[in-house]
Motif scaffolding. Sequence first.
Motif, PDB file in Angstrom:
ATOM      1  N   ASP A  67       0.838  -1.203   0.000  1.00 56.70           N
ATOM      2  CA  ASP A  67       0.000   0.000   0.000  1.00 56.70           C
ATOM      3  C   ASP A  67       0.874   1.255   0.000  1.00 56.70           C
ATOM      4  O   ASP A  67       0.564   2.253  -0.664  1.00 56.70           O
ATOM      5  CB  ASP A  67      -0.924   0.020   1.220  1.00 56.70           C
ATOM      6  CG  ASP A  67      -1.957  -1.104   1.179  1.00 56.70           C
ATOM      7  OD1 ASP A  67      -2.513  -1.347   0.088  1.00 56.70           O
ATOM      8  OD2 ASP A  67      -2.185  -1.736   2.224  1.00 56.70           O
ATOM      9  N   VAL A  68       1.964   1.210   0.751  1.00 55.83           N
ATOM     10  CA  VAL A  68       2.904   2.336   0.767  1.00 55.83           C
ATOM     11  C   VAL A  68       3.523   2.518  -0.615  1.00 55.83           C
ATOM     12  O   VAL A  68       3.668   3.641  -1.112  1.00 55.83           O
ATOM     13  CB  VAL A  68       3.994   2.116   1.839  1.00 55.83           C
ATOM     14  CG1 VAL A  68       5.065   3.211   1.742  1.00 55.83           C
ATOM     15  CG2 VAL A  68       3.377   2.094   3.233  1.00 55.83           C
ATOM     16  N   LEU A  69       3.898   1.408  -1.264  1.00 62.21           N
ATOM     17  CA  LEU A  69       4.443   1.469  -2.623  1.00 62.21           C
ATOM     18  C   LEU A  69       3.459   2.136  -3.574  1.00 62.21           C
ATOM     19  O   LEU A  69       3.821   3.045  -4.339  1.00 62.21           O
ATOM     20  CB  LEU A  69       4.787   0.063  -3.119  1.00 62.21           C
ATOM     21  CG  LEU A  69       5.074  -0.087  -4.626  1.00 62.21           C
ATOM     22  CD1 LEU A  69       6.325   0.680  -5.004  1.00 62.21           C
ATOM     23  CD2 LEU A  69       5.206  -1.563  -5.003  1.00 62.21           C
ATOM     24  N   HIS A  70       2.203   1.701  -3.538  1.00 68.96           N
ATOM     25  CA  HIS A  70       1.201   2.255  -4.450  1.00 68.96           C
ATOM     26  C   HIS A  70       0.977   3.734  -4.181  1.00 68.96           C
ATOM     27  O   HIS A  70       0.803   4.524  -5.126  1.00 68.96           O
ATOM     28  CB  HIS A  70      -0.113   1.487  -4.312  1.00 68.96           C
ATOM     29  CG  HIS A  70       0.004   0.041  -4.710  1.00 68.96           C
ATOM     30  ND1 HIS A  70      -0.812  -0.950  -4.211  1.00 68.96           N
ATOM     31  CD2 HIS A  70       0.862  -0.575  -5.562  1.00 68.96           C
ATOM     32  CE1 HIS A  70      -0.459  -2.117  -4.740  1.00 68.96           C
ATOM     33  NE2 HIS A  70       0.549  -1.912  -5.562  1.00 68.96           N
ATOM     34  N   ALA A  71       0.978   4.132  -2.903  1.00 70.44           N
ATOM     35  CA  ALA A  71       0.809   5.551  -2.565  1.00 70.44           C
ATOM     36  C   ALA A  71       1.987   6.372  -3.083  1.00 70.44           C
ATOM     37  O   ALA A  71       1.815   7.490  -3.585  1.00 70.44           O
ATOM     38  CB  ALA A  71       0.667   5.715  -1.048  1.00 70.44           C
ATOM     39  N   ALA A  72       3.184   5.811  -2.967  1.00 67.73           N
ATOM     40  CA  ALA A  72       4.376   6.515  -3.455  1.00 67.73           C
ATOM     41  C   ALA A  72       4.309   6.718  -4.962  1.00 67.73           C
ATOM     42  O   ALA A  72       4.604   7.802  -5.473  1.00 67.73           O
ATOM     43  CB  ALA A  72       5.638   5.731  -3.081  1.00 67.73           C
ATOM     44  N   ARG A  73       3.911   5.679  -5.696  1.00 66.02           N
ATOM     45  CA  ARG A  73       3.831   5.789  -7.157  1.00 66.02           C
ATOM     46  C   ARG A  73       2.721   6.730  -7.575  1.00 66.02           C
ATOM     47  O   ARG A  73       2.826   7.427  -8.584  1.00 66.02           O
ATOM     48  CB  ARG A  73       3.602   4.401  -7.790  1.00 66.02           C
ATOM     49  CG  ARG A  73       4.602   3.328  -7.396  1.00 66.02           C
ATOM     50  CD  ARG A  73       6.029   3.780  -7.517  1.00 66.02           C
ATOM     51  NE  ARG A  73       6.471   3.933  -8.897  1.00 66.02           N
ATOM     52  CZ  ARG A  73       7.610   4.490  -9.250  1.00 66.02           C
ATOM     53  NH1 ARG A  73       8.412   4.974  -8.330  1.00 66.02           N
ATOM     54  NH2 ARG A  73       7.944   4.587 -10.511  1.00 66.02           N
ATOM     55  N   GLN A  74       1.637   6.758  -6.804  1.00 67.22           N
ATOM     56  CA  GLN A  74       0.507   7.633  -7.130  1.00 67.22           C
ATOM     57  C   GLN A  74       0.871   9.099  -6.926  1.00 67.22           C
ATOM     58  O   GLN A  74       0.470   9.966  -7.696  1.00 67.22           O
ATOM     59  CB  GLN A  74      -0.706   7.289  -6.267  1.00 67.22           C
ATOM     60  CG  GLN A  74      -1.945   8.144  -6.566  1.00 67.22           C
ATOM     61  CD  GLN A  74      -3.110   7.789  -5.680  1.00 67.22           C
ATOM     62  OE1 GLN A  74      -2.955   7.118  -4.678  1.00 67.22           O
ATOM     63  NE2 GLN A  74      -4.295   8.239  -6.053  1.00 67.22           N
ATOM     64  N   ASN A  75       1.645   9.392  -5.892  1.00 72.51           N
ATOM     65  CA  ASN A  75       1.948  10.777  -5.561  1.00 72.51           C
ATOM     66  C   ASN A  75       3.101  11.343  -6.375  1.00 72.51           C
ATOM     67  O   ASN A  75       3.125  12.532  -6.654  1.00 72.51           O
ATOM     68  CB  ASN A  75       2.253  10.911  -4.065  1.00 72.51           C
ATOM     69  CG  ASN A  75       1.000  10.868  -3.222  1.00 72.51           C
ATOM     70  OD1 ASN A  75       0.334  11.886  -3.029  1.00 72.51           O
ATOM     71  ND2 ASN A  75       0.644   9.688  -2.731  1.00 72.51           N
ATOM     72  N   SER A  76       4.062  10.516  -6.756  1.00 73.13           N
ATOM     73  CA  SER A  76       5.191  11.005  -7.553  1.00 73.13           C
ATOM     74  C   SER A  76       5.931   9.824  -8.151  1.00 73.13           C
ATOM     75  O   SER A  76       6.402   8.950  -7.435  1.00 73.13           O
ATOM     76  CB  SER A  76       6.146  11.834  -6.685  1.00 73.13           C
ATOM     77  OG  SER A  76       7.310  12.145  -7.421  1.00 73.13           O
ATOM     78  N   ASP A  77       6.064   9.838  -9.469  1.00 76.68           N
ATOM     79  CA  ASP A  77       6.800   8.758 -10.131  1.00 76.68           C
ATOM     80  C   ASP A  77       8.303   8.858  -9.915  1.00 76.68           C
ATOM     81  O   ASP A  77       9.054   7.977 -10.319  1.00 76.68           O
ATOM     82  CB  ASP A  77       6.500   8.761 -11.638  1.00 76.68           C
ATOM     83  CG  ASP A  77       5.266   7.955 -11.967  1.00 76.68           C
ATOM     84  OD1 ASP A  77       4.585   7.535 -11.017  1.00 76.68           O
ATOM     85  OD2 ASP A  77       4.976   7.759 -13.155  1.00 76.68           O
ATOM     86  N   SER A  78       8.771   9.938  -9.296  1.00 69.18           N
ATOM     87  CA  SER A  78      10.203  10.050  -9.030  1.00 69.18           C
ATOM     88  C   SER A  78      10.589   9.469  -7.676  1.00 69.18           C
ATOM     89  O   SER A  78      11.772   9.379  -7.354  1.00 69.18           O
ATOM     90  CB  SER A  78      10.635  11.525  -9.099  1.00 69.18           C
ATOM     91  OG  SER A  78      10.020  12.283  -8.087  1.00 69.18           O
ATOM     92  N   THR A  79       9.599   9.068  -6.848  1.00 67.72           N
ATOM     93  CA  THR A  79       9.895   8.457  -5.550  1.00 67.72           C
ATOM     94  C   THR A  79      10.213   6.980  -5.735  1.00 67.72           C
ATOM     95  O   THR A  79       9.449   6.243  -6.340  1.00 67.72           O
ATOM     96  CB  THR A  79       8.699   8.605  -4.589  1.00 67.72           C
ATOM     97  OG1 THR A  79       8.408   9.990  -4.413  1.00 67.72           O
ATOM     98  CG2 THR A  79       9.021   7.982  -3.230  1.00 67.72           C
ATOM     99  N   GLU A  80      11.362   6.541  -5.208  1.00 68.90           N
ATOM    100  CA  GLU A  80      11.782   5.152  -5.325  1.00 68.90           C
ATOM    101  C   GLU A  80      11.504   4.421  -4.009  1.00 68.90           C
ATOM    102  O   GLU A  80      11.642   5.004  -2.921  1.00 68.90           O
ATOM    103  CB  GLU A  80      13.262   5.059  -5.666  1.00 68.90           C
ATOM    104  CG  GLU A  80      13.636   5.716  -6.994  1.00 68.90           C
ATOM    105  CD  GLU A  80      13.004   5.040  -8.190  1.00 68.90           C
ATOM    106  OE1 GLU A  80      12.935   5.673  -9.248  1.00 68.90           O
ATOM    107  OE2 GLU A  80      12.573   3.869  -8.057  1.00 68.90           O
ATOM    108  N   VAL A  81      11.128   3.147  -4.113  1.00 70.71           N
ATOM    109  CA  VAL A  81      10.725   2.371  -2.938  1.00 70.71           C
ATOM    110  C   VAL A  81      11.585   1.113  -2.829  1.00 70.71           C
ATOM    111  O   VAL A  81      11.704   0.340  -3.787  1.00 70.71           O
ATOM    112  CB  VAL A  81       9.235   1.976  -3.013  1.00 70.71           C
ATOM    113  CG1 VAL A  81       8.841   1.139  -1.795  1.00 70.71           C
ATOM    114  CG2 VAL A  81       8.366   3.229  -3.097  1.00 70.71           C
TER     115      VAL A  81
END
Length: 455
Positions: A67-81
Amino acid sequence: MTEQKPVVLVVDDERDHADGIVEALERLPVKALAVYTGEDAIEVLRSRRVDVVVTDLKLEGAADGLDVLHAARQNSDSTEVILITAYGTIENCKEAIRQGAFDYLVKPLDIDQLRTLVEQASRRAAGAGTRRVQSERSQEHFIFEGIMGDSPAMQRIFEIVRRVAPTNISVLIEGPSGTGKELLARSIHSNSRRRNKAFRPVNCAGLTETLLESELFGHVKGAFTGANTDRKGLFEIADEGTLFLDEIGDMPLTMQAKLLRVLEDGLVIPVGSNKPVSVDVRIISATNHTLNELIGQNKFREDLYFRIKGVNVSLPALRERPEDIPLLVQHFLQEAADEIGSRVSGVTDAAMQVLTNHDWPGNIRQLKNVVRTMVVMCDRDRLDVQDLPPEISRRRQLTGGTAASANLAGVSLNDLEKKAILDTLTKTEGNREKAARILGIGERTLYRKIKEYNL
């Protein structure tokens, strides 16, 4: 100006473990912070810039590492997980990588390996850039969804929008009709903290004063003839979201006064009611007028102008950024081809020169319609000059918009091409790279044609 350190968010429901990772990352040139639930991590991702997330796959509570991964991708494609997992859930991490995760580590952690991964992820996040919504891998020229352009004018706009989108400040978008003002407004909304709430546009020039008041503020049953039921206005519908007031320069003065009152106190009163309703709405306005001139003519309220002009964005006419036209043409071509099932996939150099040098009075809207028409009529795999609509063929502007080039009857295509190249080289002061970009051709093609025409 001091360069900002990459921000690393550590997520682990074991506080000691999370704090230990933060301490281990202190040796790197990063700013690390810890949260202890997936829900808190998602909230942080929505509220601030995060370059790298290091999260346990298994988290107690409603939100886990995926869920954290999906939130990160939704908010900014430049955030790496980066995911942390036990041996038994490695397959889940491999699936997460297919969904966009950077990498994973297996417990117990190798701290040196963790530091190496965080450094690599930080570099990739910096390379992707916070402005681009499309992934770095796509190599597309999109800034926010549907907005594109490599010209200096558009890059300045992207920088303004990148800064203003996450805030609640009002935005005034100015520019000629057809330049994409509503598209830009939607992009600001979709990159804001209000993205999960409503975006509601209204054309202030397309409604009478009575209908506009009802549309914005709503009405109660019996307020006027035809008001058979209570109806919420767009301010209530867009509560906690964004309201886009298009062509605000055409709003009647009496409505301007009512709008100003709502913006000042956050209360709307439906037509026919005396009961105020509290609303929280971000305002984005647009106009093709010069509002300062309307203020001087007493057609627009100066106090409303200062209220809606939190940040001003001026979209240029398409003729002012010709280097973006090849990119737009290819985008609209692909869009039309996909929609109608056409095999058209490109544009000849000659056709692109005509499109690039046209003055486009209808701006991007006109260009999109022209390209779509050409795709529909073309039965080959590349658009050519013969596919140009008559209004474009009659007005091939090959000298940057001068009237002298309007009458081109009897001139050979080679002569037109030679003139276009010569004029563009003159305009760019011999800069071949820039000239090729404006003409919509490759540099090798330009060099070959310069030699061919002995320029």
